[in-house]
Design a protein around this motif. Structure first.
Motif, PDB file in Angstrom:
ATOM      1  N   THR A 210     -59.057  15.773 -85.732  1.00 22.00           N
ATOM      2  CA  THR A 210     -60.476  15.424 -85.760  1.00 22.00           C
ATOM      3  C   THR A 210     -61.341  16.568 -85.237  1.00 22.00           C
ATOM      4  OG1 THR A 210     -59.835  13.132 -85.347  1.00 22.00           O
ATOM      5  CG2 THR A 210     -62.151  13.654 -85.118  1.00 22.00           C
ATOM      6  N   ILE A 211     -60.900  17.203 -84.167  1.00 18.88           N
ATOM      7  CA  ILE A 211     -61.649  18.336 -83.609  1.00 18.88           C
ATOM      8  C   ILE A 211     -61.686  19.498 -84.607  1.00 18.88           C
ATOM      9  CG2 ILE A 211     -61.565  20.145 -81.849  1.00 18.88           C
ATOM     10  CD1 ILE A 211     -62.736  17.577 -80.821  1.00 18.88           C
ATOM     11  N   ILE A 212     -60.573  19.791 -85.244  1.00 15.11           N
ATOM     12  CA  ILE A 212     -60.535  20.869 -86.243  1.00 15.11           C
ATOM     13  C   ILE A 212     -61.498  20.572 -87.385  1.00 15.11           C
ATOM     14  CG2 ILE A 212     -59.083  21.942 -88.014  1.00 15.11           C
ATOM     15  CD1 ILE A 212     -56.738  21.742 -86.072  1.00 15.11           C
ATOM     16  N   ASP A 213     -61.522  19.316 -87.821  1.00 14.19           N
ATOM     17  CA  ASP A 213     -62.424  18.921 -88.912  1.00 14.19           C
ATOM     18  C   ASP A 213     -63.887  19.105 -88.512  1.00 14.19           C
ATOM     19  OD1 ASP A 213     -62.919  17.630 -91.534  1.00 14.19           O
ATOM     20  OD2 ASP A 213     -63.762  16.026 -90.300  1.00 14.19           O
ATOM     21  N   GLU A 214     -64.223  18.737 -87.268  1.00 17.43           N
ATOM     22  CA  GLU A 214     -65.608  18.877 -86.807  1.00 17.43           C
ATOM     23  C   GLU A 214     -66.004  20.339 -86.629  1.00 17.43           C
ATOM     24  OE1 GLU A 214     -68.001  16.617 -86.385  1.00 17.43           O
ATOM     25  OE2 GLU A 214     -66.669  15.053 -87.139  1.00 17.43           O
ATOM     26  N   LEU A 215     -65.072  21.157 -86.134  1.00 16.27           N
ATOM     27  CA  LEU A 215     -65.382  22.573 -85.899  1.00 16.27           C
ATOM     28  C   LEU A 215     -65.610  23.338 -87.196  1.00 16.27           C
ATOM     29  CD1 LEU A 215     -62.898  23.454 -82.988  1.00 16.27           C
ATOM     30  CD2 LEU A 215     -65.365  23.068 -82.847  1.00 16.27           C
ATOM     31  N   ASN A 216     -65.130  22.800 -88.311  1.00 17.53           N
ATOM     32  CA  ASN A 216     -65.324  23.459 -89.602  1.00 17.53           C
ATOM     33  C   ASN A 216     -66.619  23.038 -90.300  1.00 17.53           C
ATOM     34  OD1 ASN A 216     -62.947  24.987 -89.558  1.00 17.53           O
ATOM     35  ND2 ASN A 216     -61.724  23.279 -90.344  1.00 17.53           N
ATOM     36  N   LYS A 217     -67.387  22.154 -89.696  1.00 16.17           N
ATOM     37  CA  LYS A 217     -68.618  21.677 -90.315  1.00 16.17           C
ATOM     38  C   LYS A 217     -69.771  22.660 -90.067  1.00 16.17           C
ATOM     39  CE  LYS A 217     -67.413  16.774 -90.427  1.00 16.17           C
ATOM     40  NZ  LYS A 217     -67.763  15.407 -90.003  1.00 16.17           N
ATOM     41  N   ASP A 218     -70.789  22.540 -90.913  1.00 17.16           N
ATOM     42  CA  ASP A 218     -71.895  23.507 -90.887  1.00 17.16           C
ATOM     43  C   ASP A 218     -72.701  23.465 -89.599  1.00 17.16           C
ATOM     44  OD1 ASP A 218     -71.205  24.413 -93.383  1.00 17.16           O
ATOM     45  OD2 ASP A 218     -72.581  23.074 -94.451  1.00 17.16           O
ATOM     46  N   TYR A 219     -72.900  22.255 -89.024  1.00 17.41           N
ATOM     47  CA  TYR A 219     -73.754  22.173 -87.834  1.00 17.41           C
ATOM     48  C   TYR A 219     -73.142  22.937 -86.658  1.00 17.41           C
ATOM     49  CZ  TYR A 219     -70.753  18.644 -85.579  1.00 17.41           C
ATOM     50  OH  TYR A 219     -69.712  17.983 -84.979  1.00 17.41           O
ATOM     51  N   VAL A 220     -71.806  23.016 -86.608  1.00 12.88           N
ATOM     52  CA  VAL A 220     -71.145  23.789 -85.552  1.00 12.88           C
ATOM     53  C   VAL A 220     -71.394  25.275 -85.766  1.00 12.88           C
ATOM     54  CG1 VAL A 220     -68.918  24.429 -84.569  1.00 12.88           C
ATOM     55  CG2 VAL A 220     -69.389  22.041 -85.119  1.00 12.88           C
ATOM     56  N   LYS A 221     -71.280  25.712 -87.018  1.00  8.74           N
ATOM     57  CA  LYS A 221     -71.512  27.128 -87.313  1.00  8.74           C
ATOM     58  C   LYS A 221     -72.956  27.525 -87.007  1.00  8.74           C
ATOM     59  CE  LYS A 221     -67.972  27.061 -90.926  1.00  8.74           C
ATOM     60  NZ  LYS A 221     -67.693  27.176 -92.377  1.00  8.74           N
ATOM     61  N   VAL A 222     -73.903  26.615 -87.322  1.00  8.38           N
ATOM     62  CA  VAL A 222     -75.314  26.885 -87.039  1.00  8.38           C
ATOM     63  C   VAL A 222     -75.552  26.982 -85.543  1.00  8.38           C
ATOM     64  CG1 VAL A 222     -77.654  25.946 -87.187  1.00  8.38           C
ATOM     65  CG2 VAL A 222     -76.140  25.860 -89.182  1.00  8.38           C
ATOM     66  N   ILE A 224     -73.432  27.809 -83.198  1.00  4.02           N
ATOM     67  CA  ILE A 224     -72.850  29.061 -82.691  1.00  4.02           C
ATOM     68  C   ILE A 224     -73.733  30.242 -83.069  1.00  4.02           C
ATOM     69  CG2 ILE A 224     -70.869  30.617 -82.881  1.00  4.02           C
ATOM     70  CD1 ILE A 224     -69.105  28.162 -83.293  1.00  4.02           C
ATOM     71  N   ALA A 225     -74.264  30.192 -84.292  1.00  2.00           N
ATOM     72  CA  ALA A 225     -75.135  31.290 -84.748  1.00  2.00           C
ATOM     73  C   ALA A 225     -76.418  31.383 -83.937  1.00  2.00           C
ATOM     74  CB  ALA A 225     -75.466  31.096 -86.227  1.00  2.00           C
ATOM     75  N   LYS A 226     -76.877  30.231 -83.405  1.00  2.00           N
ATOM     76  CA  LYS A 226     -78.089  30.220 -82.581  1.00  2.00           C
ATOM     77  C   LYS A 226     -77.830  30.731 -81.166  1.00  2.00           C
ATOM     78  CE  LYS A 226     -80.687  26.566 -84.943  1.00  2.00           C
ATOM     79  NZ  LYS A 226     -81.300  25.223 -84.804  1.00  2.00           N
ATOM     80  N   VAL A 232     -69.932  24.653 -74.964  1.00  2.12           N
ATOM     81  CA  VAL A 232     -70.968  23.626 -75.101  1.00  2.12           C
ATOM     82  C   VAL A 232     -70.939  23.026 -76.502  1.00  2.12           C
ATOM     83  CG1 VAL A 232     -73.458  23.190 -75.093  1.00  2.12           C
ATOM     84  CG2 VAL A 232     -72.438  24.679 -73.356  1.00  2.12           C
ATOM     85  N   VAL A 233     -70.761  23.871 -77.511  1.00  2.00           N
ATOM     86  CA  VAL A 233     -70.699  23.388 -78.900  1.00  2.00           C
ATOM     87  C   VAL A 233     -69.525  22.432 -79.085  1.00  2.00           C
ATOM     88  CG1 VAL A 233     -70.372  24.072 -81.308  1.00  2.00           C
ATOM     89  CG2 VAL A 233     -71.826  25.443 -79.804  1.00  2.00           C
ATOM     90  N   VAL A 234     -68.382  22.800 -78.512  1.00  2.00           N
ATOM     91  CA  VAL A 234     -67.179  21.970 -78.664  1.00  2.00           C
ATOM     92  C   VAL A 234     -67.337  20.634 -77.959  1.00  2.00           C
ATOM     93  CG1 VAL A 234     -64.729  21.783 -78.105  1.00  2.00           C
ATOM     94  CG2 VAL A 234     -65.637  23.934 -78.993  1.00  2.00           C
ATOM     95  N   MET A 235     -67.733  20.661 -76.684  1.00  2.00           N
ATOM     96  CA  MET A 235     -67.745  19.440 -75.875  1.00  2.00           C
ATOM     97  C   MET A 235     -68.968  18.567 -76.134  1.00  2.00           C
ATOM     98  SD  MET A 235     -64.886  19.633 -74.481  1.00  2.00           S
ATOM     99  CE  MET A 235     -65.097  18.110 -73.565  1.00  2.00           C
TER     100      MET A 235
END
Length: 328
Positions: A210-222, A224-226, A232-235
């Motif tokens: 489940t964590i791997i699936d969430e980390l691959n989503k766009d909102y996580v990448k956005v 991190i890019a910000k 903080v992004v993970v937890m």
């Protein structure tokens, strides 16, 4: 929220009634009963057996028997055990404490260990740490609980390091409070280890995927890019969005607190609800079987209700969908 929970509760009540009715019919249709064993005793007359059947209302038709049992069960009058010669509710209370002591401890330990390990494995996907954690999960899943229980019992019998069977030692009453706690943990060590290993293995894989699936989503990448810190992004973001399947699983775990340890209890001679249910079925003790199933059904309803509450609190969209459905 109240209307949402009330709706969920009324949806689950028919489940308990249907489950108990089907179980009652299956038990009654099984060849023989407790009184069949009494008929083999030459010292007990047929008249006495007929009187006993009449006393417990077992001389009536099946539907009337179930209806009377259900009315009494709603008042938590679960009848009288033929085999133990005690009220069913008293027997369940005695064994329920032992089972909950084992399963609740296992539940807490499993989640405390599996969730952090699953998050770490998901964050470090493909690296050595992830491979080691995954190897442990494969080991736990590949070994059935009953087989692992046999291995631990053999080890205890050969080494004498752990007691086999029982909840406390003979000198339990003379021990100080901390000694009583340690004594109970010592007796619980074998069945608890079996349950924890099995639970961690399955839960860990779910958390990781489940964590791997969430980390691959766009909102996580956005995020991190910000410039947000990765921790903080993970937890704060990924883990919270991944909580819903975990919360549902918590509901199932709560529902299985009584039944999940049944086979392990039987093998390790732990005097809990599992052994009681096994002995009730073997002796065809109708009211004890039905009482155990009834309590298990209530746990199922409560477990699913708790899961619904946790999901609704964590994800307000669930409540909004319910409101929209009523409006439409």
């Amino acid at each position: 929220m109240f209307k949402y929970l009330l709706k969920r509760f009324f949806q689950m009540v028919p489940i308990v009634i249907s489950m108990t009715f089907v179980s009652f019919v299956i038990v009654k249709l099984a060849p023989g009963n407790y009184f069949t064993q009494l008929e083999l005793n030459p010292s007990i007359s047929k008249e006495t057996i007929e009187e006993l059947k009449k006393l417990y209302g077992l001389d009536q038709n099946l539907f009337l028997q179930y209806f009377k049992w259900l009315l009494n069960a709603l008042q938590f009058n679960l009848g009288y055990s033929f085999a133990y010669h005690k009220p069913v509710l008293d027997l369940i209370k005695e064994r329920l404490v032992n089972t909950l002591e084992l399963t609740v401890t296992s539940f807490i330990l499993s989640w405390l260990v599996a969730v952090p390990l699953g998050i770490v494995a998901g964050v470090y996907r493909g690296k050595l740490l992830d491979r080691l954690i995954t190897l442990f999960s494969f080991f736990g899943i590949s070994l059935p609980n009953f087989f692992l229980a046999f291995i631990f019992m053999y080890f205890a019998a050969k080494t004498g390091l752990f007691p086999i069977g029982g909840v406390v030692s003979q000198n339990y009453d003379s021990l100080p409070w901390w000694g009583k706690v340690l004594d109970r943990l010592w007796h619980m060590a074998l069945p608890l280890s079996v349950l924890v290993i099995g639970s961690i293995a399955g839960l860990l894989r779910l958390v990781r995927s489940t964590i791997i699936d969430e980390l691959n989503k766009d909102y996580v990448k956005v995020a991190i890019a910000k410039g947000l810190p990765y921790r903080v992004v993970v937890m704060k973001h990924a883990f919270r969005n991944a909580l819903n399947p975990f919360l549902t699983l918590i509901g199932f775990d709560i529902a299985g607190l009584l039944s999940g340890a049944a086979l392990v209890e039987i093998i390790t001679a732990w005097p809990g609800m599992g052994r009681l249910m096994f002995e009730a079925v073997m002796s065809q003790d109708l009211f004890l079987v039905m009482g155990s199933l009834y309590i298990g059904g209530i746990m199922l309803v409560l477990g699913n209700l708790i899961a619904d509450i946790l999901i609704a609190i964590n994800d307000p969209r669930i409540r909004e969908k319910e409101v929209e459905g009523r409006v439409v």
